[in-house]
Each structure stands twice: as C-alpha cells, then as structure tokens.
Design a protein around this motif. Structure first.
Motif, PDB file in Angstrom:
ATOM      1  N   ARG A  73       0.629  -1.143   0.149  1.00  0.00           N
ATOM      2  CA  ARG A  73       0.009   0.099   0.111  1.00  0.00           C
ATOM      3  C   ARG A  73       0.748   1.101   0.331  1.00  0.00           C
ATOM      4  NH1 ARG A  73      -3.637  -2.983   4.262  1.00  0.00           N
ATOM      5  NH2 ARG A  73      -5.074  -4.080   3.138  1.00  0.00           N
ATOM      6  N   SER A  74       2.243   1.207   0.339  1.00  0.00           N
ATOM      7  CA  SER A  74       2.834   2.171   0.253  1.00  0.00           C
ATOM      8  C   SER A  74       3.767   2.584  -0.886  1.00  0.00           C
ATOM      9  CB  SER A  74       3.881   2.088   1.615  1.00  0.00           C
ATOM     10  OG  SER A  74       5.089   1.262   1.232  1.00  0.00           O
ATOM     11  N   GLN A  75       3.925   1.559  -1.636  1.00  0.00           N
ATOM     12  CA  GLN A  75       4.687   1.922  -2.952  1.00  0.00           C
ATOM     13  C   GLN A  75       4.414   0.874  -3.804  1.00  0.00           C
ATOM     14  OE1 GLN A  75       8.880   1.728  -2.486  1.00  0.00           O
ATOM     15  NE2 GLN A  75       8.692   0.612  -0.593  1.00  0.00           N
ATOM     16  N   PRO A  76       4.716   1.110  -5.186  1.00  0.00           N
ATOM     17  CA  PRO A  76       4.654   0.099  -6.337  1.00  0.00           C
ATOM     18  C   PRO A  76       5.619  -0.800  -6.200  1.00  0.00           C
ATOM     19  CG  PRO A  76       5.005   2.217  -7.183  1.00  0.00           C
ATOM     20  CD  PRO A  76       4.745   2.448  -5.834  1.00  0.00           C
ATOM     21  N   PHE A  77       5.732  -2.063  -6.614  1.00  0.00           N
ATOM     22  CA  PHE A  77       6.755  -2.751  -6.861  1.00  0.00           C
ATOM     23  C   PHE A  77       6.902  -3.422  -8.176  1.00  0.00           C
ATOM     24  CE2 PHE A  77       6.142  -2.757  -2.555  1.00  0.00           C
ATOM     25  CZ  PHE A  77       7.577  -2.692  -1.975  1.00  0.00           C
ATOM     26  N   ASP A  78       8.180  -3.524  -8.794  1.00  0.00           N
ATOM     27  CA  ASP A  78       8.179  -4.084 -10.542  1.00  0.00           C
ATOM     28  C   ASP A  78       7.767  -5.570 -10.046  1.00  0.00           C
ATOM     29  OD1 ASP A  78       8.916  -1.619 -11.723  1.00  0.00           O
ATOM     30  OD2 ASP A  78      10.672  -1.943 -10.195  1.00  0.00           O
ATOM     31  N   LEU A  79       8.017  -6.293  -8.944  1.00  0.00           N
ATOM     32  CA  LEU A  79       7.617  -7.922  -9.211  1.00  0.00           C
ATOM     33  C   LEU A  79       7.524  -8.133  -7.646  1.00  0.00           C
ATOM     34  CD1 LEU A  79       8.754 -10.511 -10.999  1.00  0.00           C
ATOM     35  CD2 LEU A  79       9.489 -10.765  -8.942  1.00  0.00           C
ATOM     36  N   ILE A  80       6.741  -9.171  -7.202  1.00  0.00           N
ATOM     37  CA  ILE A  80       6.606  -9.529  -5.889  1.00  0.00           C
ATOM     38  C   ILE A  80       6.771 -11.197  -6.033  1.00  0.00           C
ATOM     39  CG2 ILE A  80       5.022  -9.864  -4.085  1.00  0.00           C
ATOM     40  CD1 ILE A  80       3.286  -7.549  -5.783  1.00  0.00           C
ATOM     41  N   ILE A  81       7.792 -11.568  -4.980  1.00  0.00           N
ATOM     42  CA  ILE A  81       7.885 -12.959  -4.728  1.00  0.00           C
ATOM     43  C   ILE A  81       7.386 -13.219  -3.500  1.00  0.00           C
ATOM     44  CG2 ILE A  81       9.632 -14.648  -3.987  1.00  0.00           C
ATOM     45  CD1 ILE A  81      11.691 -12.892  -5.714  1.00  0.00           C
ATOM     46  N   LEU A  82       6.092 -14.092  -3.386  1.00  0.00           N
ATOM     47  CA  LEU A  82       5.150 -14.328  -2.412  1.00  0.00           C
ATOM     48  C   LEU A  82       4.983 -15.888  -1.823  1.00  0.00           C
ATOM     49  CD1 LEU A  82       2.767 -13.251  -0.574  1.00  0.00           C
ATOM     50  CD2 LEU A  82       1.221 -13.801  -2.625  1.00  0.00           C
ATOM     51  N   ASP A  83       5.255 -15.934  -0.643  1.00  0.00           N
ATOM     52  CA  ASP A  83       5.226 -17.412  -0.152  1.00  0.00           C
ATOM     53  C   ASP A  83       3.735 -17.394   0.353  1.00  0.00           C
ATOM     54  OD1 ASP A  83       5.395 -19.736   1.297  1.00  0.00           O
ATOM     55  OD2 ASP A  83       6.321 -18.943   3.186  1.00  0.00           O
ATOM     56  N   LEU A  84       2.972 -18.647   0.244  1.00  0.00           N
ATOM     57  CA  LEU A  84       1.662 -18.653   0.693  1.00  0.00           C
ATOM     58  C   LEU A  84       1.413 -18.848   2.309  1.00  0.00           C
ATOM     59  CD1 LEU A  84       0.256 -21.015  -2.120  1.00  0.00           C
ATOM     60  CD2 LEU A  84       0.189 -18.416  -1.707  1.00  0.00           C
ATOM     61  N   GLY A  85       2.553 -19.619   2.666  1.00  0.00           N
ATOM     62  CA  GLY A  85       2.326 -20.002   4.508  1.00  0.00           C
ATOM     63  C   GLY A  85       2.771 -18.897   5.145  1.00  0.00           C
ATOM     64  N   LEU A  86       2.170 -17.618   5.346  1.00  0.00           N
ATOM     65  CA  LEU A  86       2.695 -16.634   6.284  1.00  0.00           C
ATOM     66  C   LEU A  86       2.072 -16.468   7.487  1.00  0.00           C
ATOM     67  CD1 LEU A  86       2.978 -14.109   3.376  1.00  0.00           C
ATOM     68  CD2 LEU A  86       5.019 -15.051   4.428  1.00  0.00           C
ATOM     69  N   PRO A  87       2.596 -16.097   8.520  1.00  0.00           N
ATOM     70  CA  PRO A  87       1.948 -15.643   9.684  1.00  0.00           C
ATOM     71  C   PRO A  87       0.944 -14.175   9.491  1.00  0.00           C
ATOM     72  CG  PRO A  87       4.118 -15.319   9.999  1.00  0.00           C
ATOM     73  CD  PRO A  87       3.942 -15.707   8.691  1.00  0.00           C
ATOM     74  N   LYS A  88       0.215 -14.208  10.236  1.00  0.00           N
ATOM     75  CA  LYS A  88      -0.885 -12.942  10.335  1.00  0.00           C
ATOM     76  C   LYS A  88      -1.985 -13.075   9.430  1.00  0.00           C
ATOM     77  CE  LYS A  88       2.117 -10.621  13.415  1.00  0.00           C
ATOM     78  NZ  LYS A  88       2.916  -9.110  13.508  1.00  0.00           N
ATOM     79  N   VAL A  89      -1.363 -12.841   8.048  1.00  0.00           N
ATOM     80  CA  VAL A  89      -2.082 -12.833   6.997  1.00  0.00           C
ATOM     81  C   VAL A  89      -1.554 -13.760   5.903  1.00  0.00           C
ATOM     82  CG1 VAL A  89      -3.124 -11.407   4.964  1.00  0.00           C
ATOM     83  CG2 VAL A  89      -3.005 -10.472   7.429  1.00  0.00           C
ATOM     84  N   ASP A  90      -2.163 -14.783   5.157  1.00  0.00           N
ATOM     85  CA  ASP A  90      -1.761 -15.688   4.341  1.00  0.00           C
ATOM     86  C   ASP A  90      -1.481 -15.315   2.898  1.00  0.00           C
ATOM     87  OD1 ASP A  90      -4.108 -16.244   3.121  1.00  0.00           O
ATOM     88  OD2 ASP A  90      -4.368 -17.980   4.145  1.00  0.00           O
ATOM     89  N   GLY A  91      -0.556 -15.712   2.269  1.00  0.00           N
ATOM     90  CA  GLY A  91      -0.540 -15.377   0.888  1.00  0.00           C
ATOM     91  C   GLY A  91      -1.703 -15.500   0.167  1.00  0.00           C
ATOM     92  N   TRP A  92      -2.460 -16.481   0.140  1.00  0.00           N
ATOM     93  CA  TRP A  92      -3.813 -16.214  -0.639  1.00  0.00           C
ATOM     94  C   TRP A  92      -4.664 -15.150  -0.293  1.00  0.00           C
ATOM     95  CZ3 TRP A  92      -4.178 -19.766  -4.018  1.00  0.00           C
ATOM     96  CH2 TRP A  92      -3.582 -21.135  -3.938  1.00  0.00           C
ATOM     97  N   ALA A  93      -4.478 -14.585   0.941  1.00  0.00           N
ATOM     98  CA  ALA A  93      -5.429 -13.237   1.083  1.00  0.00           C
ATOM     99  C   ALA A  93      -4.582 -12.012   0.432  1.00  0.00           C
ATOM    100  CB  ALA A  93      -5.605 -13.079   2.510  1.00  0.00           C
ATOM    101  N   ILE A  94      -3.432 -12.068   0.498  1.00  0.00           N
ATOM    102  CA  ILE A  94      -2.358 -11.106  -0.125  1.00  0.00           C
ATOM    103  C   ILE A  94      -2.676 -11.055  -1.777  1.00  0.00           C
ATOM    104  CG2 ILE A  94      -0.233 -10.234  -0.714  1.00  0.00           C
ATOM    105  CD1 ILE A  94       0.723 -11.318   2.114  1.00  0.00           C
ATOM    106  N   LEU A  95      -2.838 -12.362  -2.307  1.00  0.00           N
ATOM    107  CA  LEU A  95      -3.129 -12.302  -3.717  1.00  0.00           C
ATOM    108  C   LEU A  95      -4.664 -11.684  -3.929  1.00  0.00           C
ATOM    109  CD1 LEU A  95      -1.771 -16.086  -4.544  1.00  0.00           C
ATOM    110  CD2 LEU A  95      -1.109 -14.046  -5.597  1.00  0.00           C
ATOM    111  N   GLN A  96      -5.567 -11.886  -3.097  1.00  0.00           N
ATOM    112  CA  GLN A  96      -6.870 -11.401  -3.410  1.00  0.00           C
ATOM    113  C   GLN A  96      -6.747  -9.752  -3.260  1.00  0.00           C
ATOM    114  OE1 GLN A  96      -9.143 -13.261  -0.236  1.00  0.00           O
ATOM    115  NE2 GLN A  96      -9.766 -14.825  -1.750  1.00  0.00           N
ATOM    116  N   GLU A  97      -6.018  -9.374  -2.515  1.00  0.00           N
ATOM    117  CA  GLU A  97      -5.627  -8.056  -2.120  1.00  0.00           C
ATOM    118  C   GLU A  97      -5.025  -7.433  -3.458  1.00  0.00           C
ATOM    119  OE1 GLU A  97      -5.813  -4.087  -0.112  1.00  0.00           O
ATOM    120  OE2 GLU A  97      -7.244  -5.973  -0.120  1.00  0.00           O
ATOM    121  N   LEU A  98      -3.984  -8.022  -4.031  1.00  0.00           N
ATOM    122  CA  LEU A  98      -3.339  -7.646  -4.972  1.00  0.00           C
ATOM    123  C   LEU A  98      -4.118  -7.501  -6.235  1.00  0.00           C
ATOM    124  CD1 LEU A  98      -0.076  -9.563  -4.740  1.00  0.00           C
ATOM    125  CD2 LEU A  98      -0.203  -7.202  -4.874  1.00  0.00           C
TER     126      LEU A  98
END
Length: 117
Positions: free
Chosen positions: A42-67
């Motif tokens: 939310r703070s800045q754009p990225f040219d690419l994101i490397i994302l693990d799915l099994g994360l603490p607090k908010v999982d990678g699936w939720a991050i994919l939805q937010e993206l």
C-alpha cells in the motif's frame, strides 16, 4: 533498476533470495509476514513480488486477493512448500509458481520472464 518485494517468513529463504537478487542488480524490500507485506504494497509500487503462501498473520492467499483488488501491481511469483496448488495459484493471476525447495537460477529465469512482459 527493478524493485522486488520478497514476502517470506523463513529467514534462510529470505537471505538466499535477497542476496542472489542483489548480486543480479535488483533492489529488494522484505516483508516477513502478511501484515507487513500489505503495508509495503500500500505504500509503494513494486516491479515484481515474490510471495510465500504460508505466512503468519495474513496468509499469501489473502495477499493475492488484495493484489487483485489493488490492481496495477507488478507480476507475482509464488514460492511455496504447499503441494498441488499450482493451478489455483495461477488462476489468481500470479505469473508463476515455484515449489520449495527451488534453485535460485529457476527463480531468476522466472523473474526475467515476468519482467519482460
């Protein structure tokens, strides 16, 4: 110079990926959990994101939805130990999927392909 967000909670994987990317001329930011990743996204754009799915607090699936909701973010490469999720990951709009453990060269090849889009 491309800015890549590494979203990964395993310190060894973070060090391995971060070091390799920097050696190959990329700038990086690291988020060690899903909440931190969302703040970064939310703070800045990225040219690419490397994302693990099994994360603490908010999982990678939720991050994919937010993206998807945020739109206009760089391509996403999912790296995960979860098995049998490739099709589901690619249906979210992720550019690629790499199963852990992976070779750095495979990640680099995927990054180069994603950034040439």
């Amino acid at each position: 110079m491309c800015l890549i967000l590494i979203v990964e909670d395993e310190q060894r994987v973070v060090a391995f990926v971060d070091k390799g990317l920097r050696r190959n001329g990329f700038r990086t930011r690291v988020a060690i959990d899903g909440e931190q990743a969302l703040q970064e996204l939310r703070s800045q754009p990225f040219d690419l994101i490397i994302l693990d799915l099994g994360l603490p607090k908010v999982d990678g699936w939720a991050i994919l939805q937010e993206l998807q909701r945020l739109g206009n973010q760089g391509p996403v490469i999912v790296v995960t130990a979860e098995i049998d999720v490739r099709d589901a990951v690619l249906q979210t709009g992720a550019h690629d999927y790499l199963a852990k453990p992976f070779r750095f060269q495979d990640l680099l090849t995927s990054i180069q392909a994603a950034l040439s889009l």
